[in-house]
Design an enzyme around this catalytic site. Structure first.
Site, PDB file in Angstrom:
ATOM      1  N   SER A 164      53.502  42.031  37.947  1.00 24.53           N
ATOM      2  CA  SER A 164      53.572  42.629  39.308  1.00 24.53           C
ATOM      3  C   SER A 164      54.899  43.444  39.451  1.00 24.53           C
ATOM      4  O   SER A 164      55.866  42.833  38.921  1.00 24.53           O
ATOM      5  CB  SER A 164      53.629  41.927  40.364  1.00 24.53           C
ATOM      6  OG  SER A 164      53.836  42.537  41.620  1.00 24.53           O
ATOM      7  N   THR A 182      47.909  39.661  45.774  1.00 24.93           N
ATOM      8  CA  THR A 182      47.251  40.262  44.657  1.00 24.93           C
ATOM      9  C   THR A 182      46.037  39.737  44.074  1.00 24.93           C
ATOM     10  O   THR A 182      45.621  38.545  44.552  1.00 24.93           O
ATOM     11  CB  THR A 182      48.161  40.974  43.685  1.00 24.93           C
ATOM     12  OG1 THR A 182      47.605  41.780  42.706  1.00 24.93           O
ATOM     13  CG2 THR A 182      48.760  39.759  42.774  1.00 24.93           C
ATOM     14  N   LYS A 231      42.704  38.537  47.145  1.00 22.15           N
ATOM     15  CA  LYS A 231      42.861  39.564  48.167  1.00 22.15           C
ATOM     16  C   LYS A 231      41.520  39.345  49.131  1.00 22.15           C
ATOM     17  O   LYS A 231      41.816  39.553  50.380  1.00 22.15           O
ATOM     18  CB  LYS A 231      42.854  40.928  47.833  1.00 22.15           C
ATOM     19  CG  LYS A 231      44.159  41.168  46.879  1.00 22.15           C
ATOM     20  CD  LYS A 231      44.057  42.710  46.124  1.00 22.15           C
ATOM     21  CE  LYS A 231      44.258  43.761  47.054  1.00 22.15           C
ATOM     22  NZ  LYS A 231      44.635  45.051  46.439  1.00 22.15           N
ATOM     23  N   LEU A 248      44.192  55.243  39.600  1.00 17.77           N
ATOM     24  CA  LEU A 248      44.988  54.241  40.283  1.00 17.77           C
ATOM     25  C   LEU A 248      45.666  53.370  39.215  1.00 17.77           C
ATOM     26  O   LEU A 248      46.537  52.654  39.412  1.00 17.77           O
ATOM     27  CB  LEU A 248      43.995  53.318  40.978  1.00 17.77           C
ATOM     28  CG  LEU A 248      43.310  53.966  42.116  1.00 17.77           C
ATOM     29  CD1 LEU A 248      42.708  52.937  43.210  1.00 17.77           C
ATOM     30  CD2 LEU A 248      44.049  55.097  42.863  1.00 17.77           C
ATOM     31  N   GLY A 282      49.067  56.765  39.776  1.00 22.11           N
ATOM     32  CA  GLY A 282      48.796  55.857  40.537  1.00 22.11           C
ATOM     33  C   GLY A 282      49.844  55.022  40.762  1.00 22.11           C
ATOM     34  O   GLY A 282      49.992  54.147  41.740  1.00 22.11           O
TER      35      GLY A 282
END
Length: 279
Positions: free
Chosen positions: A20, A67, A71, A223, A246
């Site tokens: 992340s 995440t 989600k 993305l 993205g």
């Protein structure tokens, strides 16, 4: 520690979480604006999710990002779910309210729209059809956003036809489903083209949809942001299209949560982008 001196904590939960970029982004904003606070990445297994969410407010957390793979699950654990999160069926932003309730929202769609508005300022989504490849959670957020900004028709293609059909059932008549073998044939006159699949991502299969029918006036966005310049974007740029990577969506979707948790609306600009890319 009294309420007056408590330093707000936020973070991101998922499994795995090492990939992340959110900690680098929020850490940069905290430093840029001279704010007290910390943003902590946490690996959380599915079996522990409920207990972790219950414990976080007691530990000083004011909220968190969510995440993969949580989600969808957090929707069922939240006390308050925004309409857009309910429609998308997933949340990426949680706010732990002072009354003990968990507020769930999804900012992916607004992040998507803000990214295109910023990096393709001439984009006019209402002027023609959009093509969306993929039918997962990201596609749901993108389609909700496209409908909100007035796109007249959305042509959807996914490797699993059943998932695309299910999405059409949720979003209605503006969504037209096509078989994946037709993914390149639905591009004609489209003014917005979006890849929401993982095709082209590092470690994933290449993106191989033929782009011969691409409208050179289209705005094309992927993305995927690892790599930043995907094969789709390179080929679309060669065809004369305006392309948008993205990373901006990631930056813009993070801003509303940061504002709720730390009290400042952060800027998404070249300095922000450079700071995240440098990590």
């Amino acid at each position: 520690m009294t309420e007056l001196t408590r330093i707000p904590l936020a973070g991101v939960i998922g499994l795995p979480i090492a990939h992340s970029r959110s900690p680098a982004l929020h850490g940069y904003w905290l430093k840029r604006y001279g704010l007290k606070g910390h943003y902590i990445p946490m690996d959380v297994a599915q079996a522990d999710l409920r207990d972790v969410l219950a414990a976080m407010p007691r530990m000083g957390f004011v909220g968190c990002n969510v995440t993969i793979p949580h989600k969808e699950s957090v929707i069922g654990l939240a006390d308050i779910v925004t309409d857009r999160a309910a429609l998308i069926g997933a949340a990426n932003t949680l706010i732990f309210r002072k009354d003990g309730k968990i507020h769930a929202d999804n900012t992916d769609g607004t992040g998507f729209t803000a990214n295109l508005r910023q990096n393709a300022p001439a984009w006019q989504p209402q002027s023609g059809p959009a093509v969306v490849w993929g039918a997962g959670g990201a596609a749901r957020a993108v389609i909700a956003a496209l409908i909100e900004v007035g796109v007249p028709e959305i042509r959807l293609a996914n490797r699993s036809r059943a998932r695309a059909d299910a999405l059409r059932s949720d979003f209605g008549a503006k969504v037209h489903v096509h078989d994946w073998v037709q993914a390149g044939n639905i591009l004609e006159d489209a003014v917005t083209v979006v890849n929401t699949t993982s095709l082209g991502m590092v470690g994933k299969p290449e993106f191989r949809v033929p782009l011969d029918a691409l409208n050179p006036k289209a705005v094309v966005t992927d993305l995927v942001y690892a790599p930043l310049r995907t094969r789709l974007l390179v080929e679309a740029e060669a065809a004369g299209c305006r392309t948008v990577d993205g990373l901006g969506m990631l930056l813009h979707q993070a801003a509303p949560g940061f504002e709720r948790w730390f009290g400042v609306r952060p800027e998404v600009d070249e300095e922000t982008r450079a700071a995240v890319l440098a990590t």
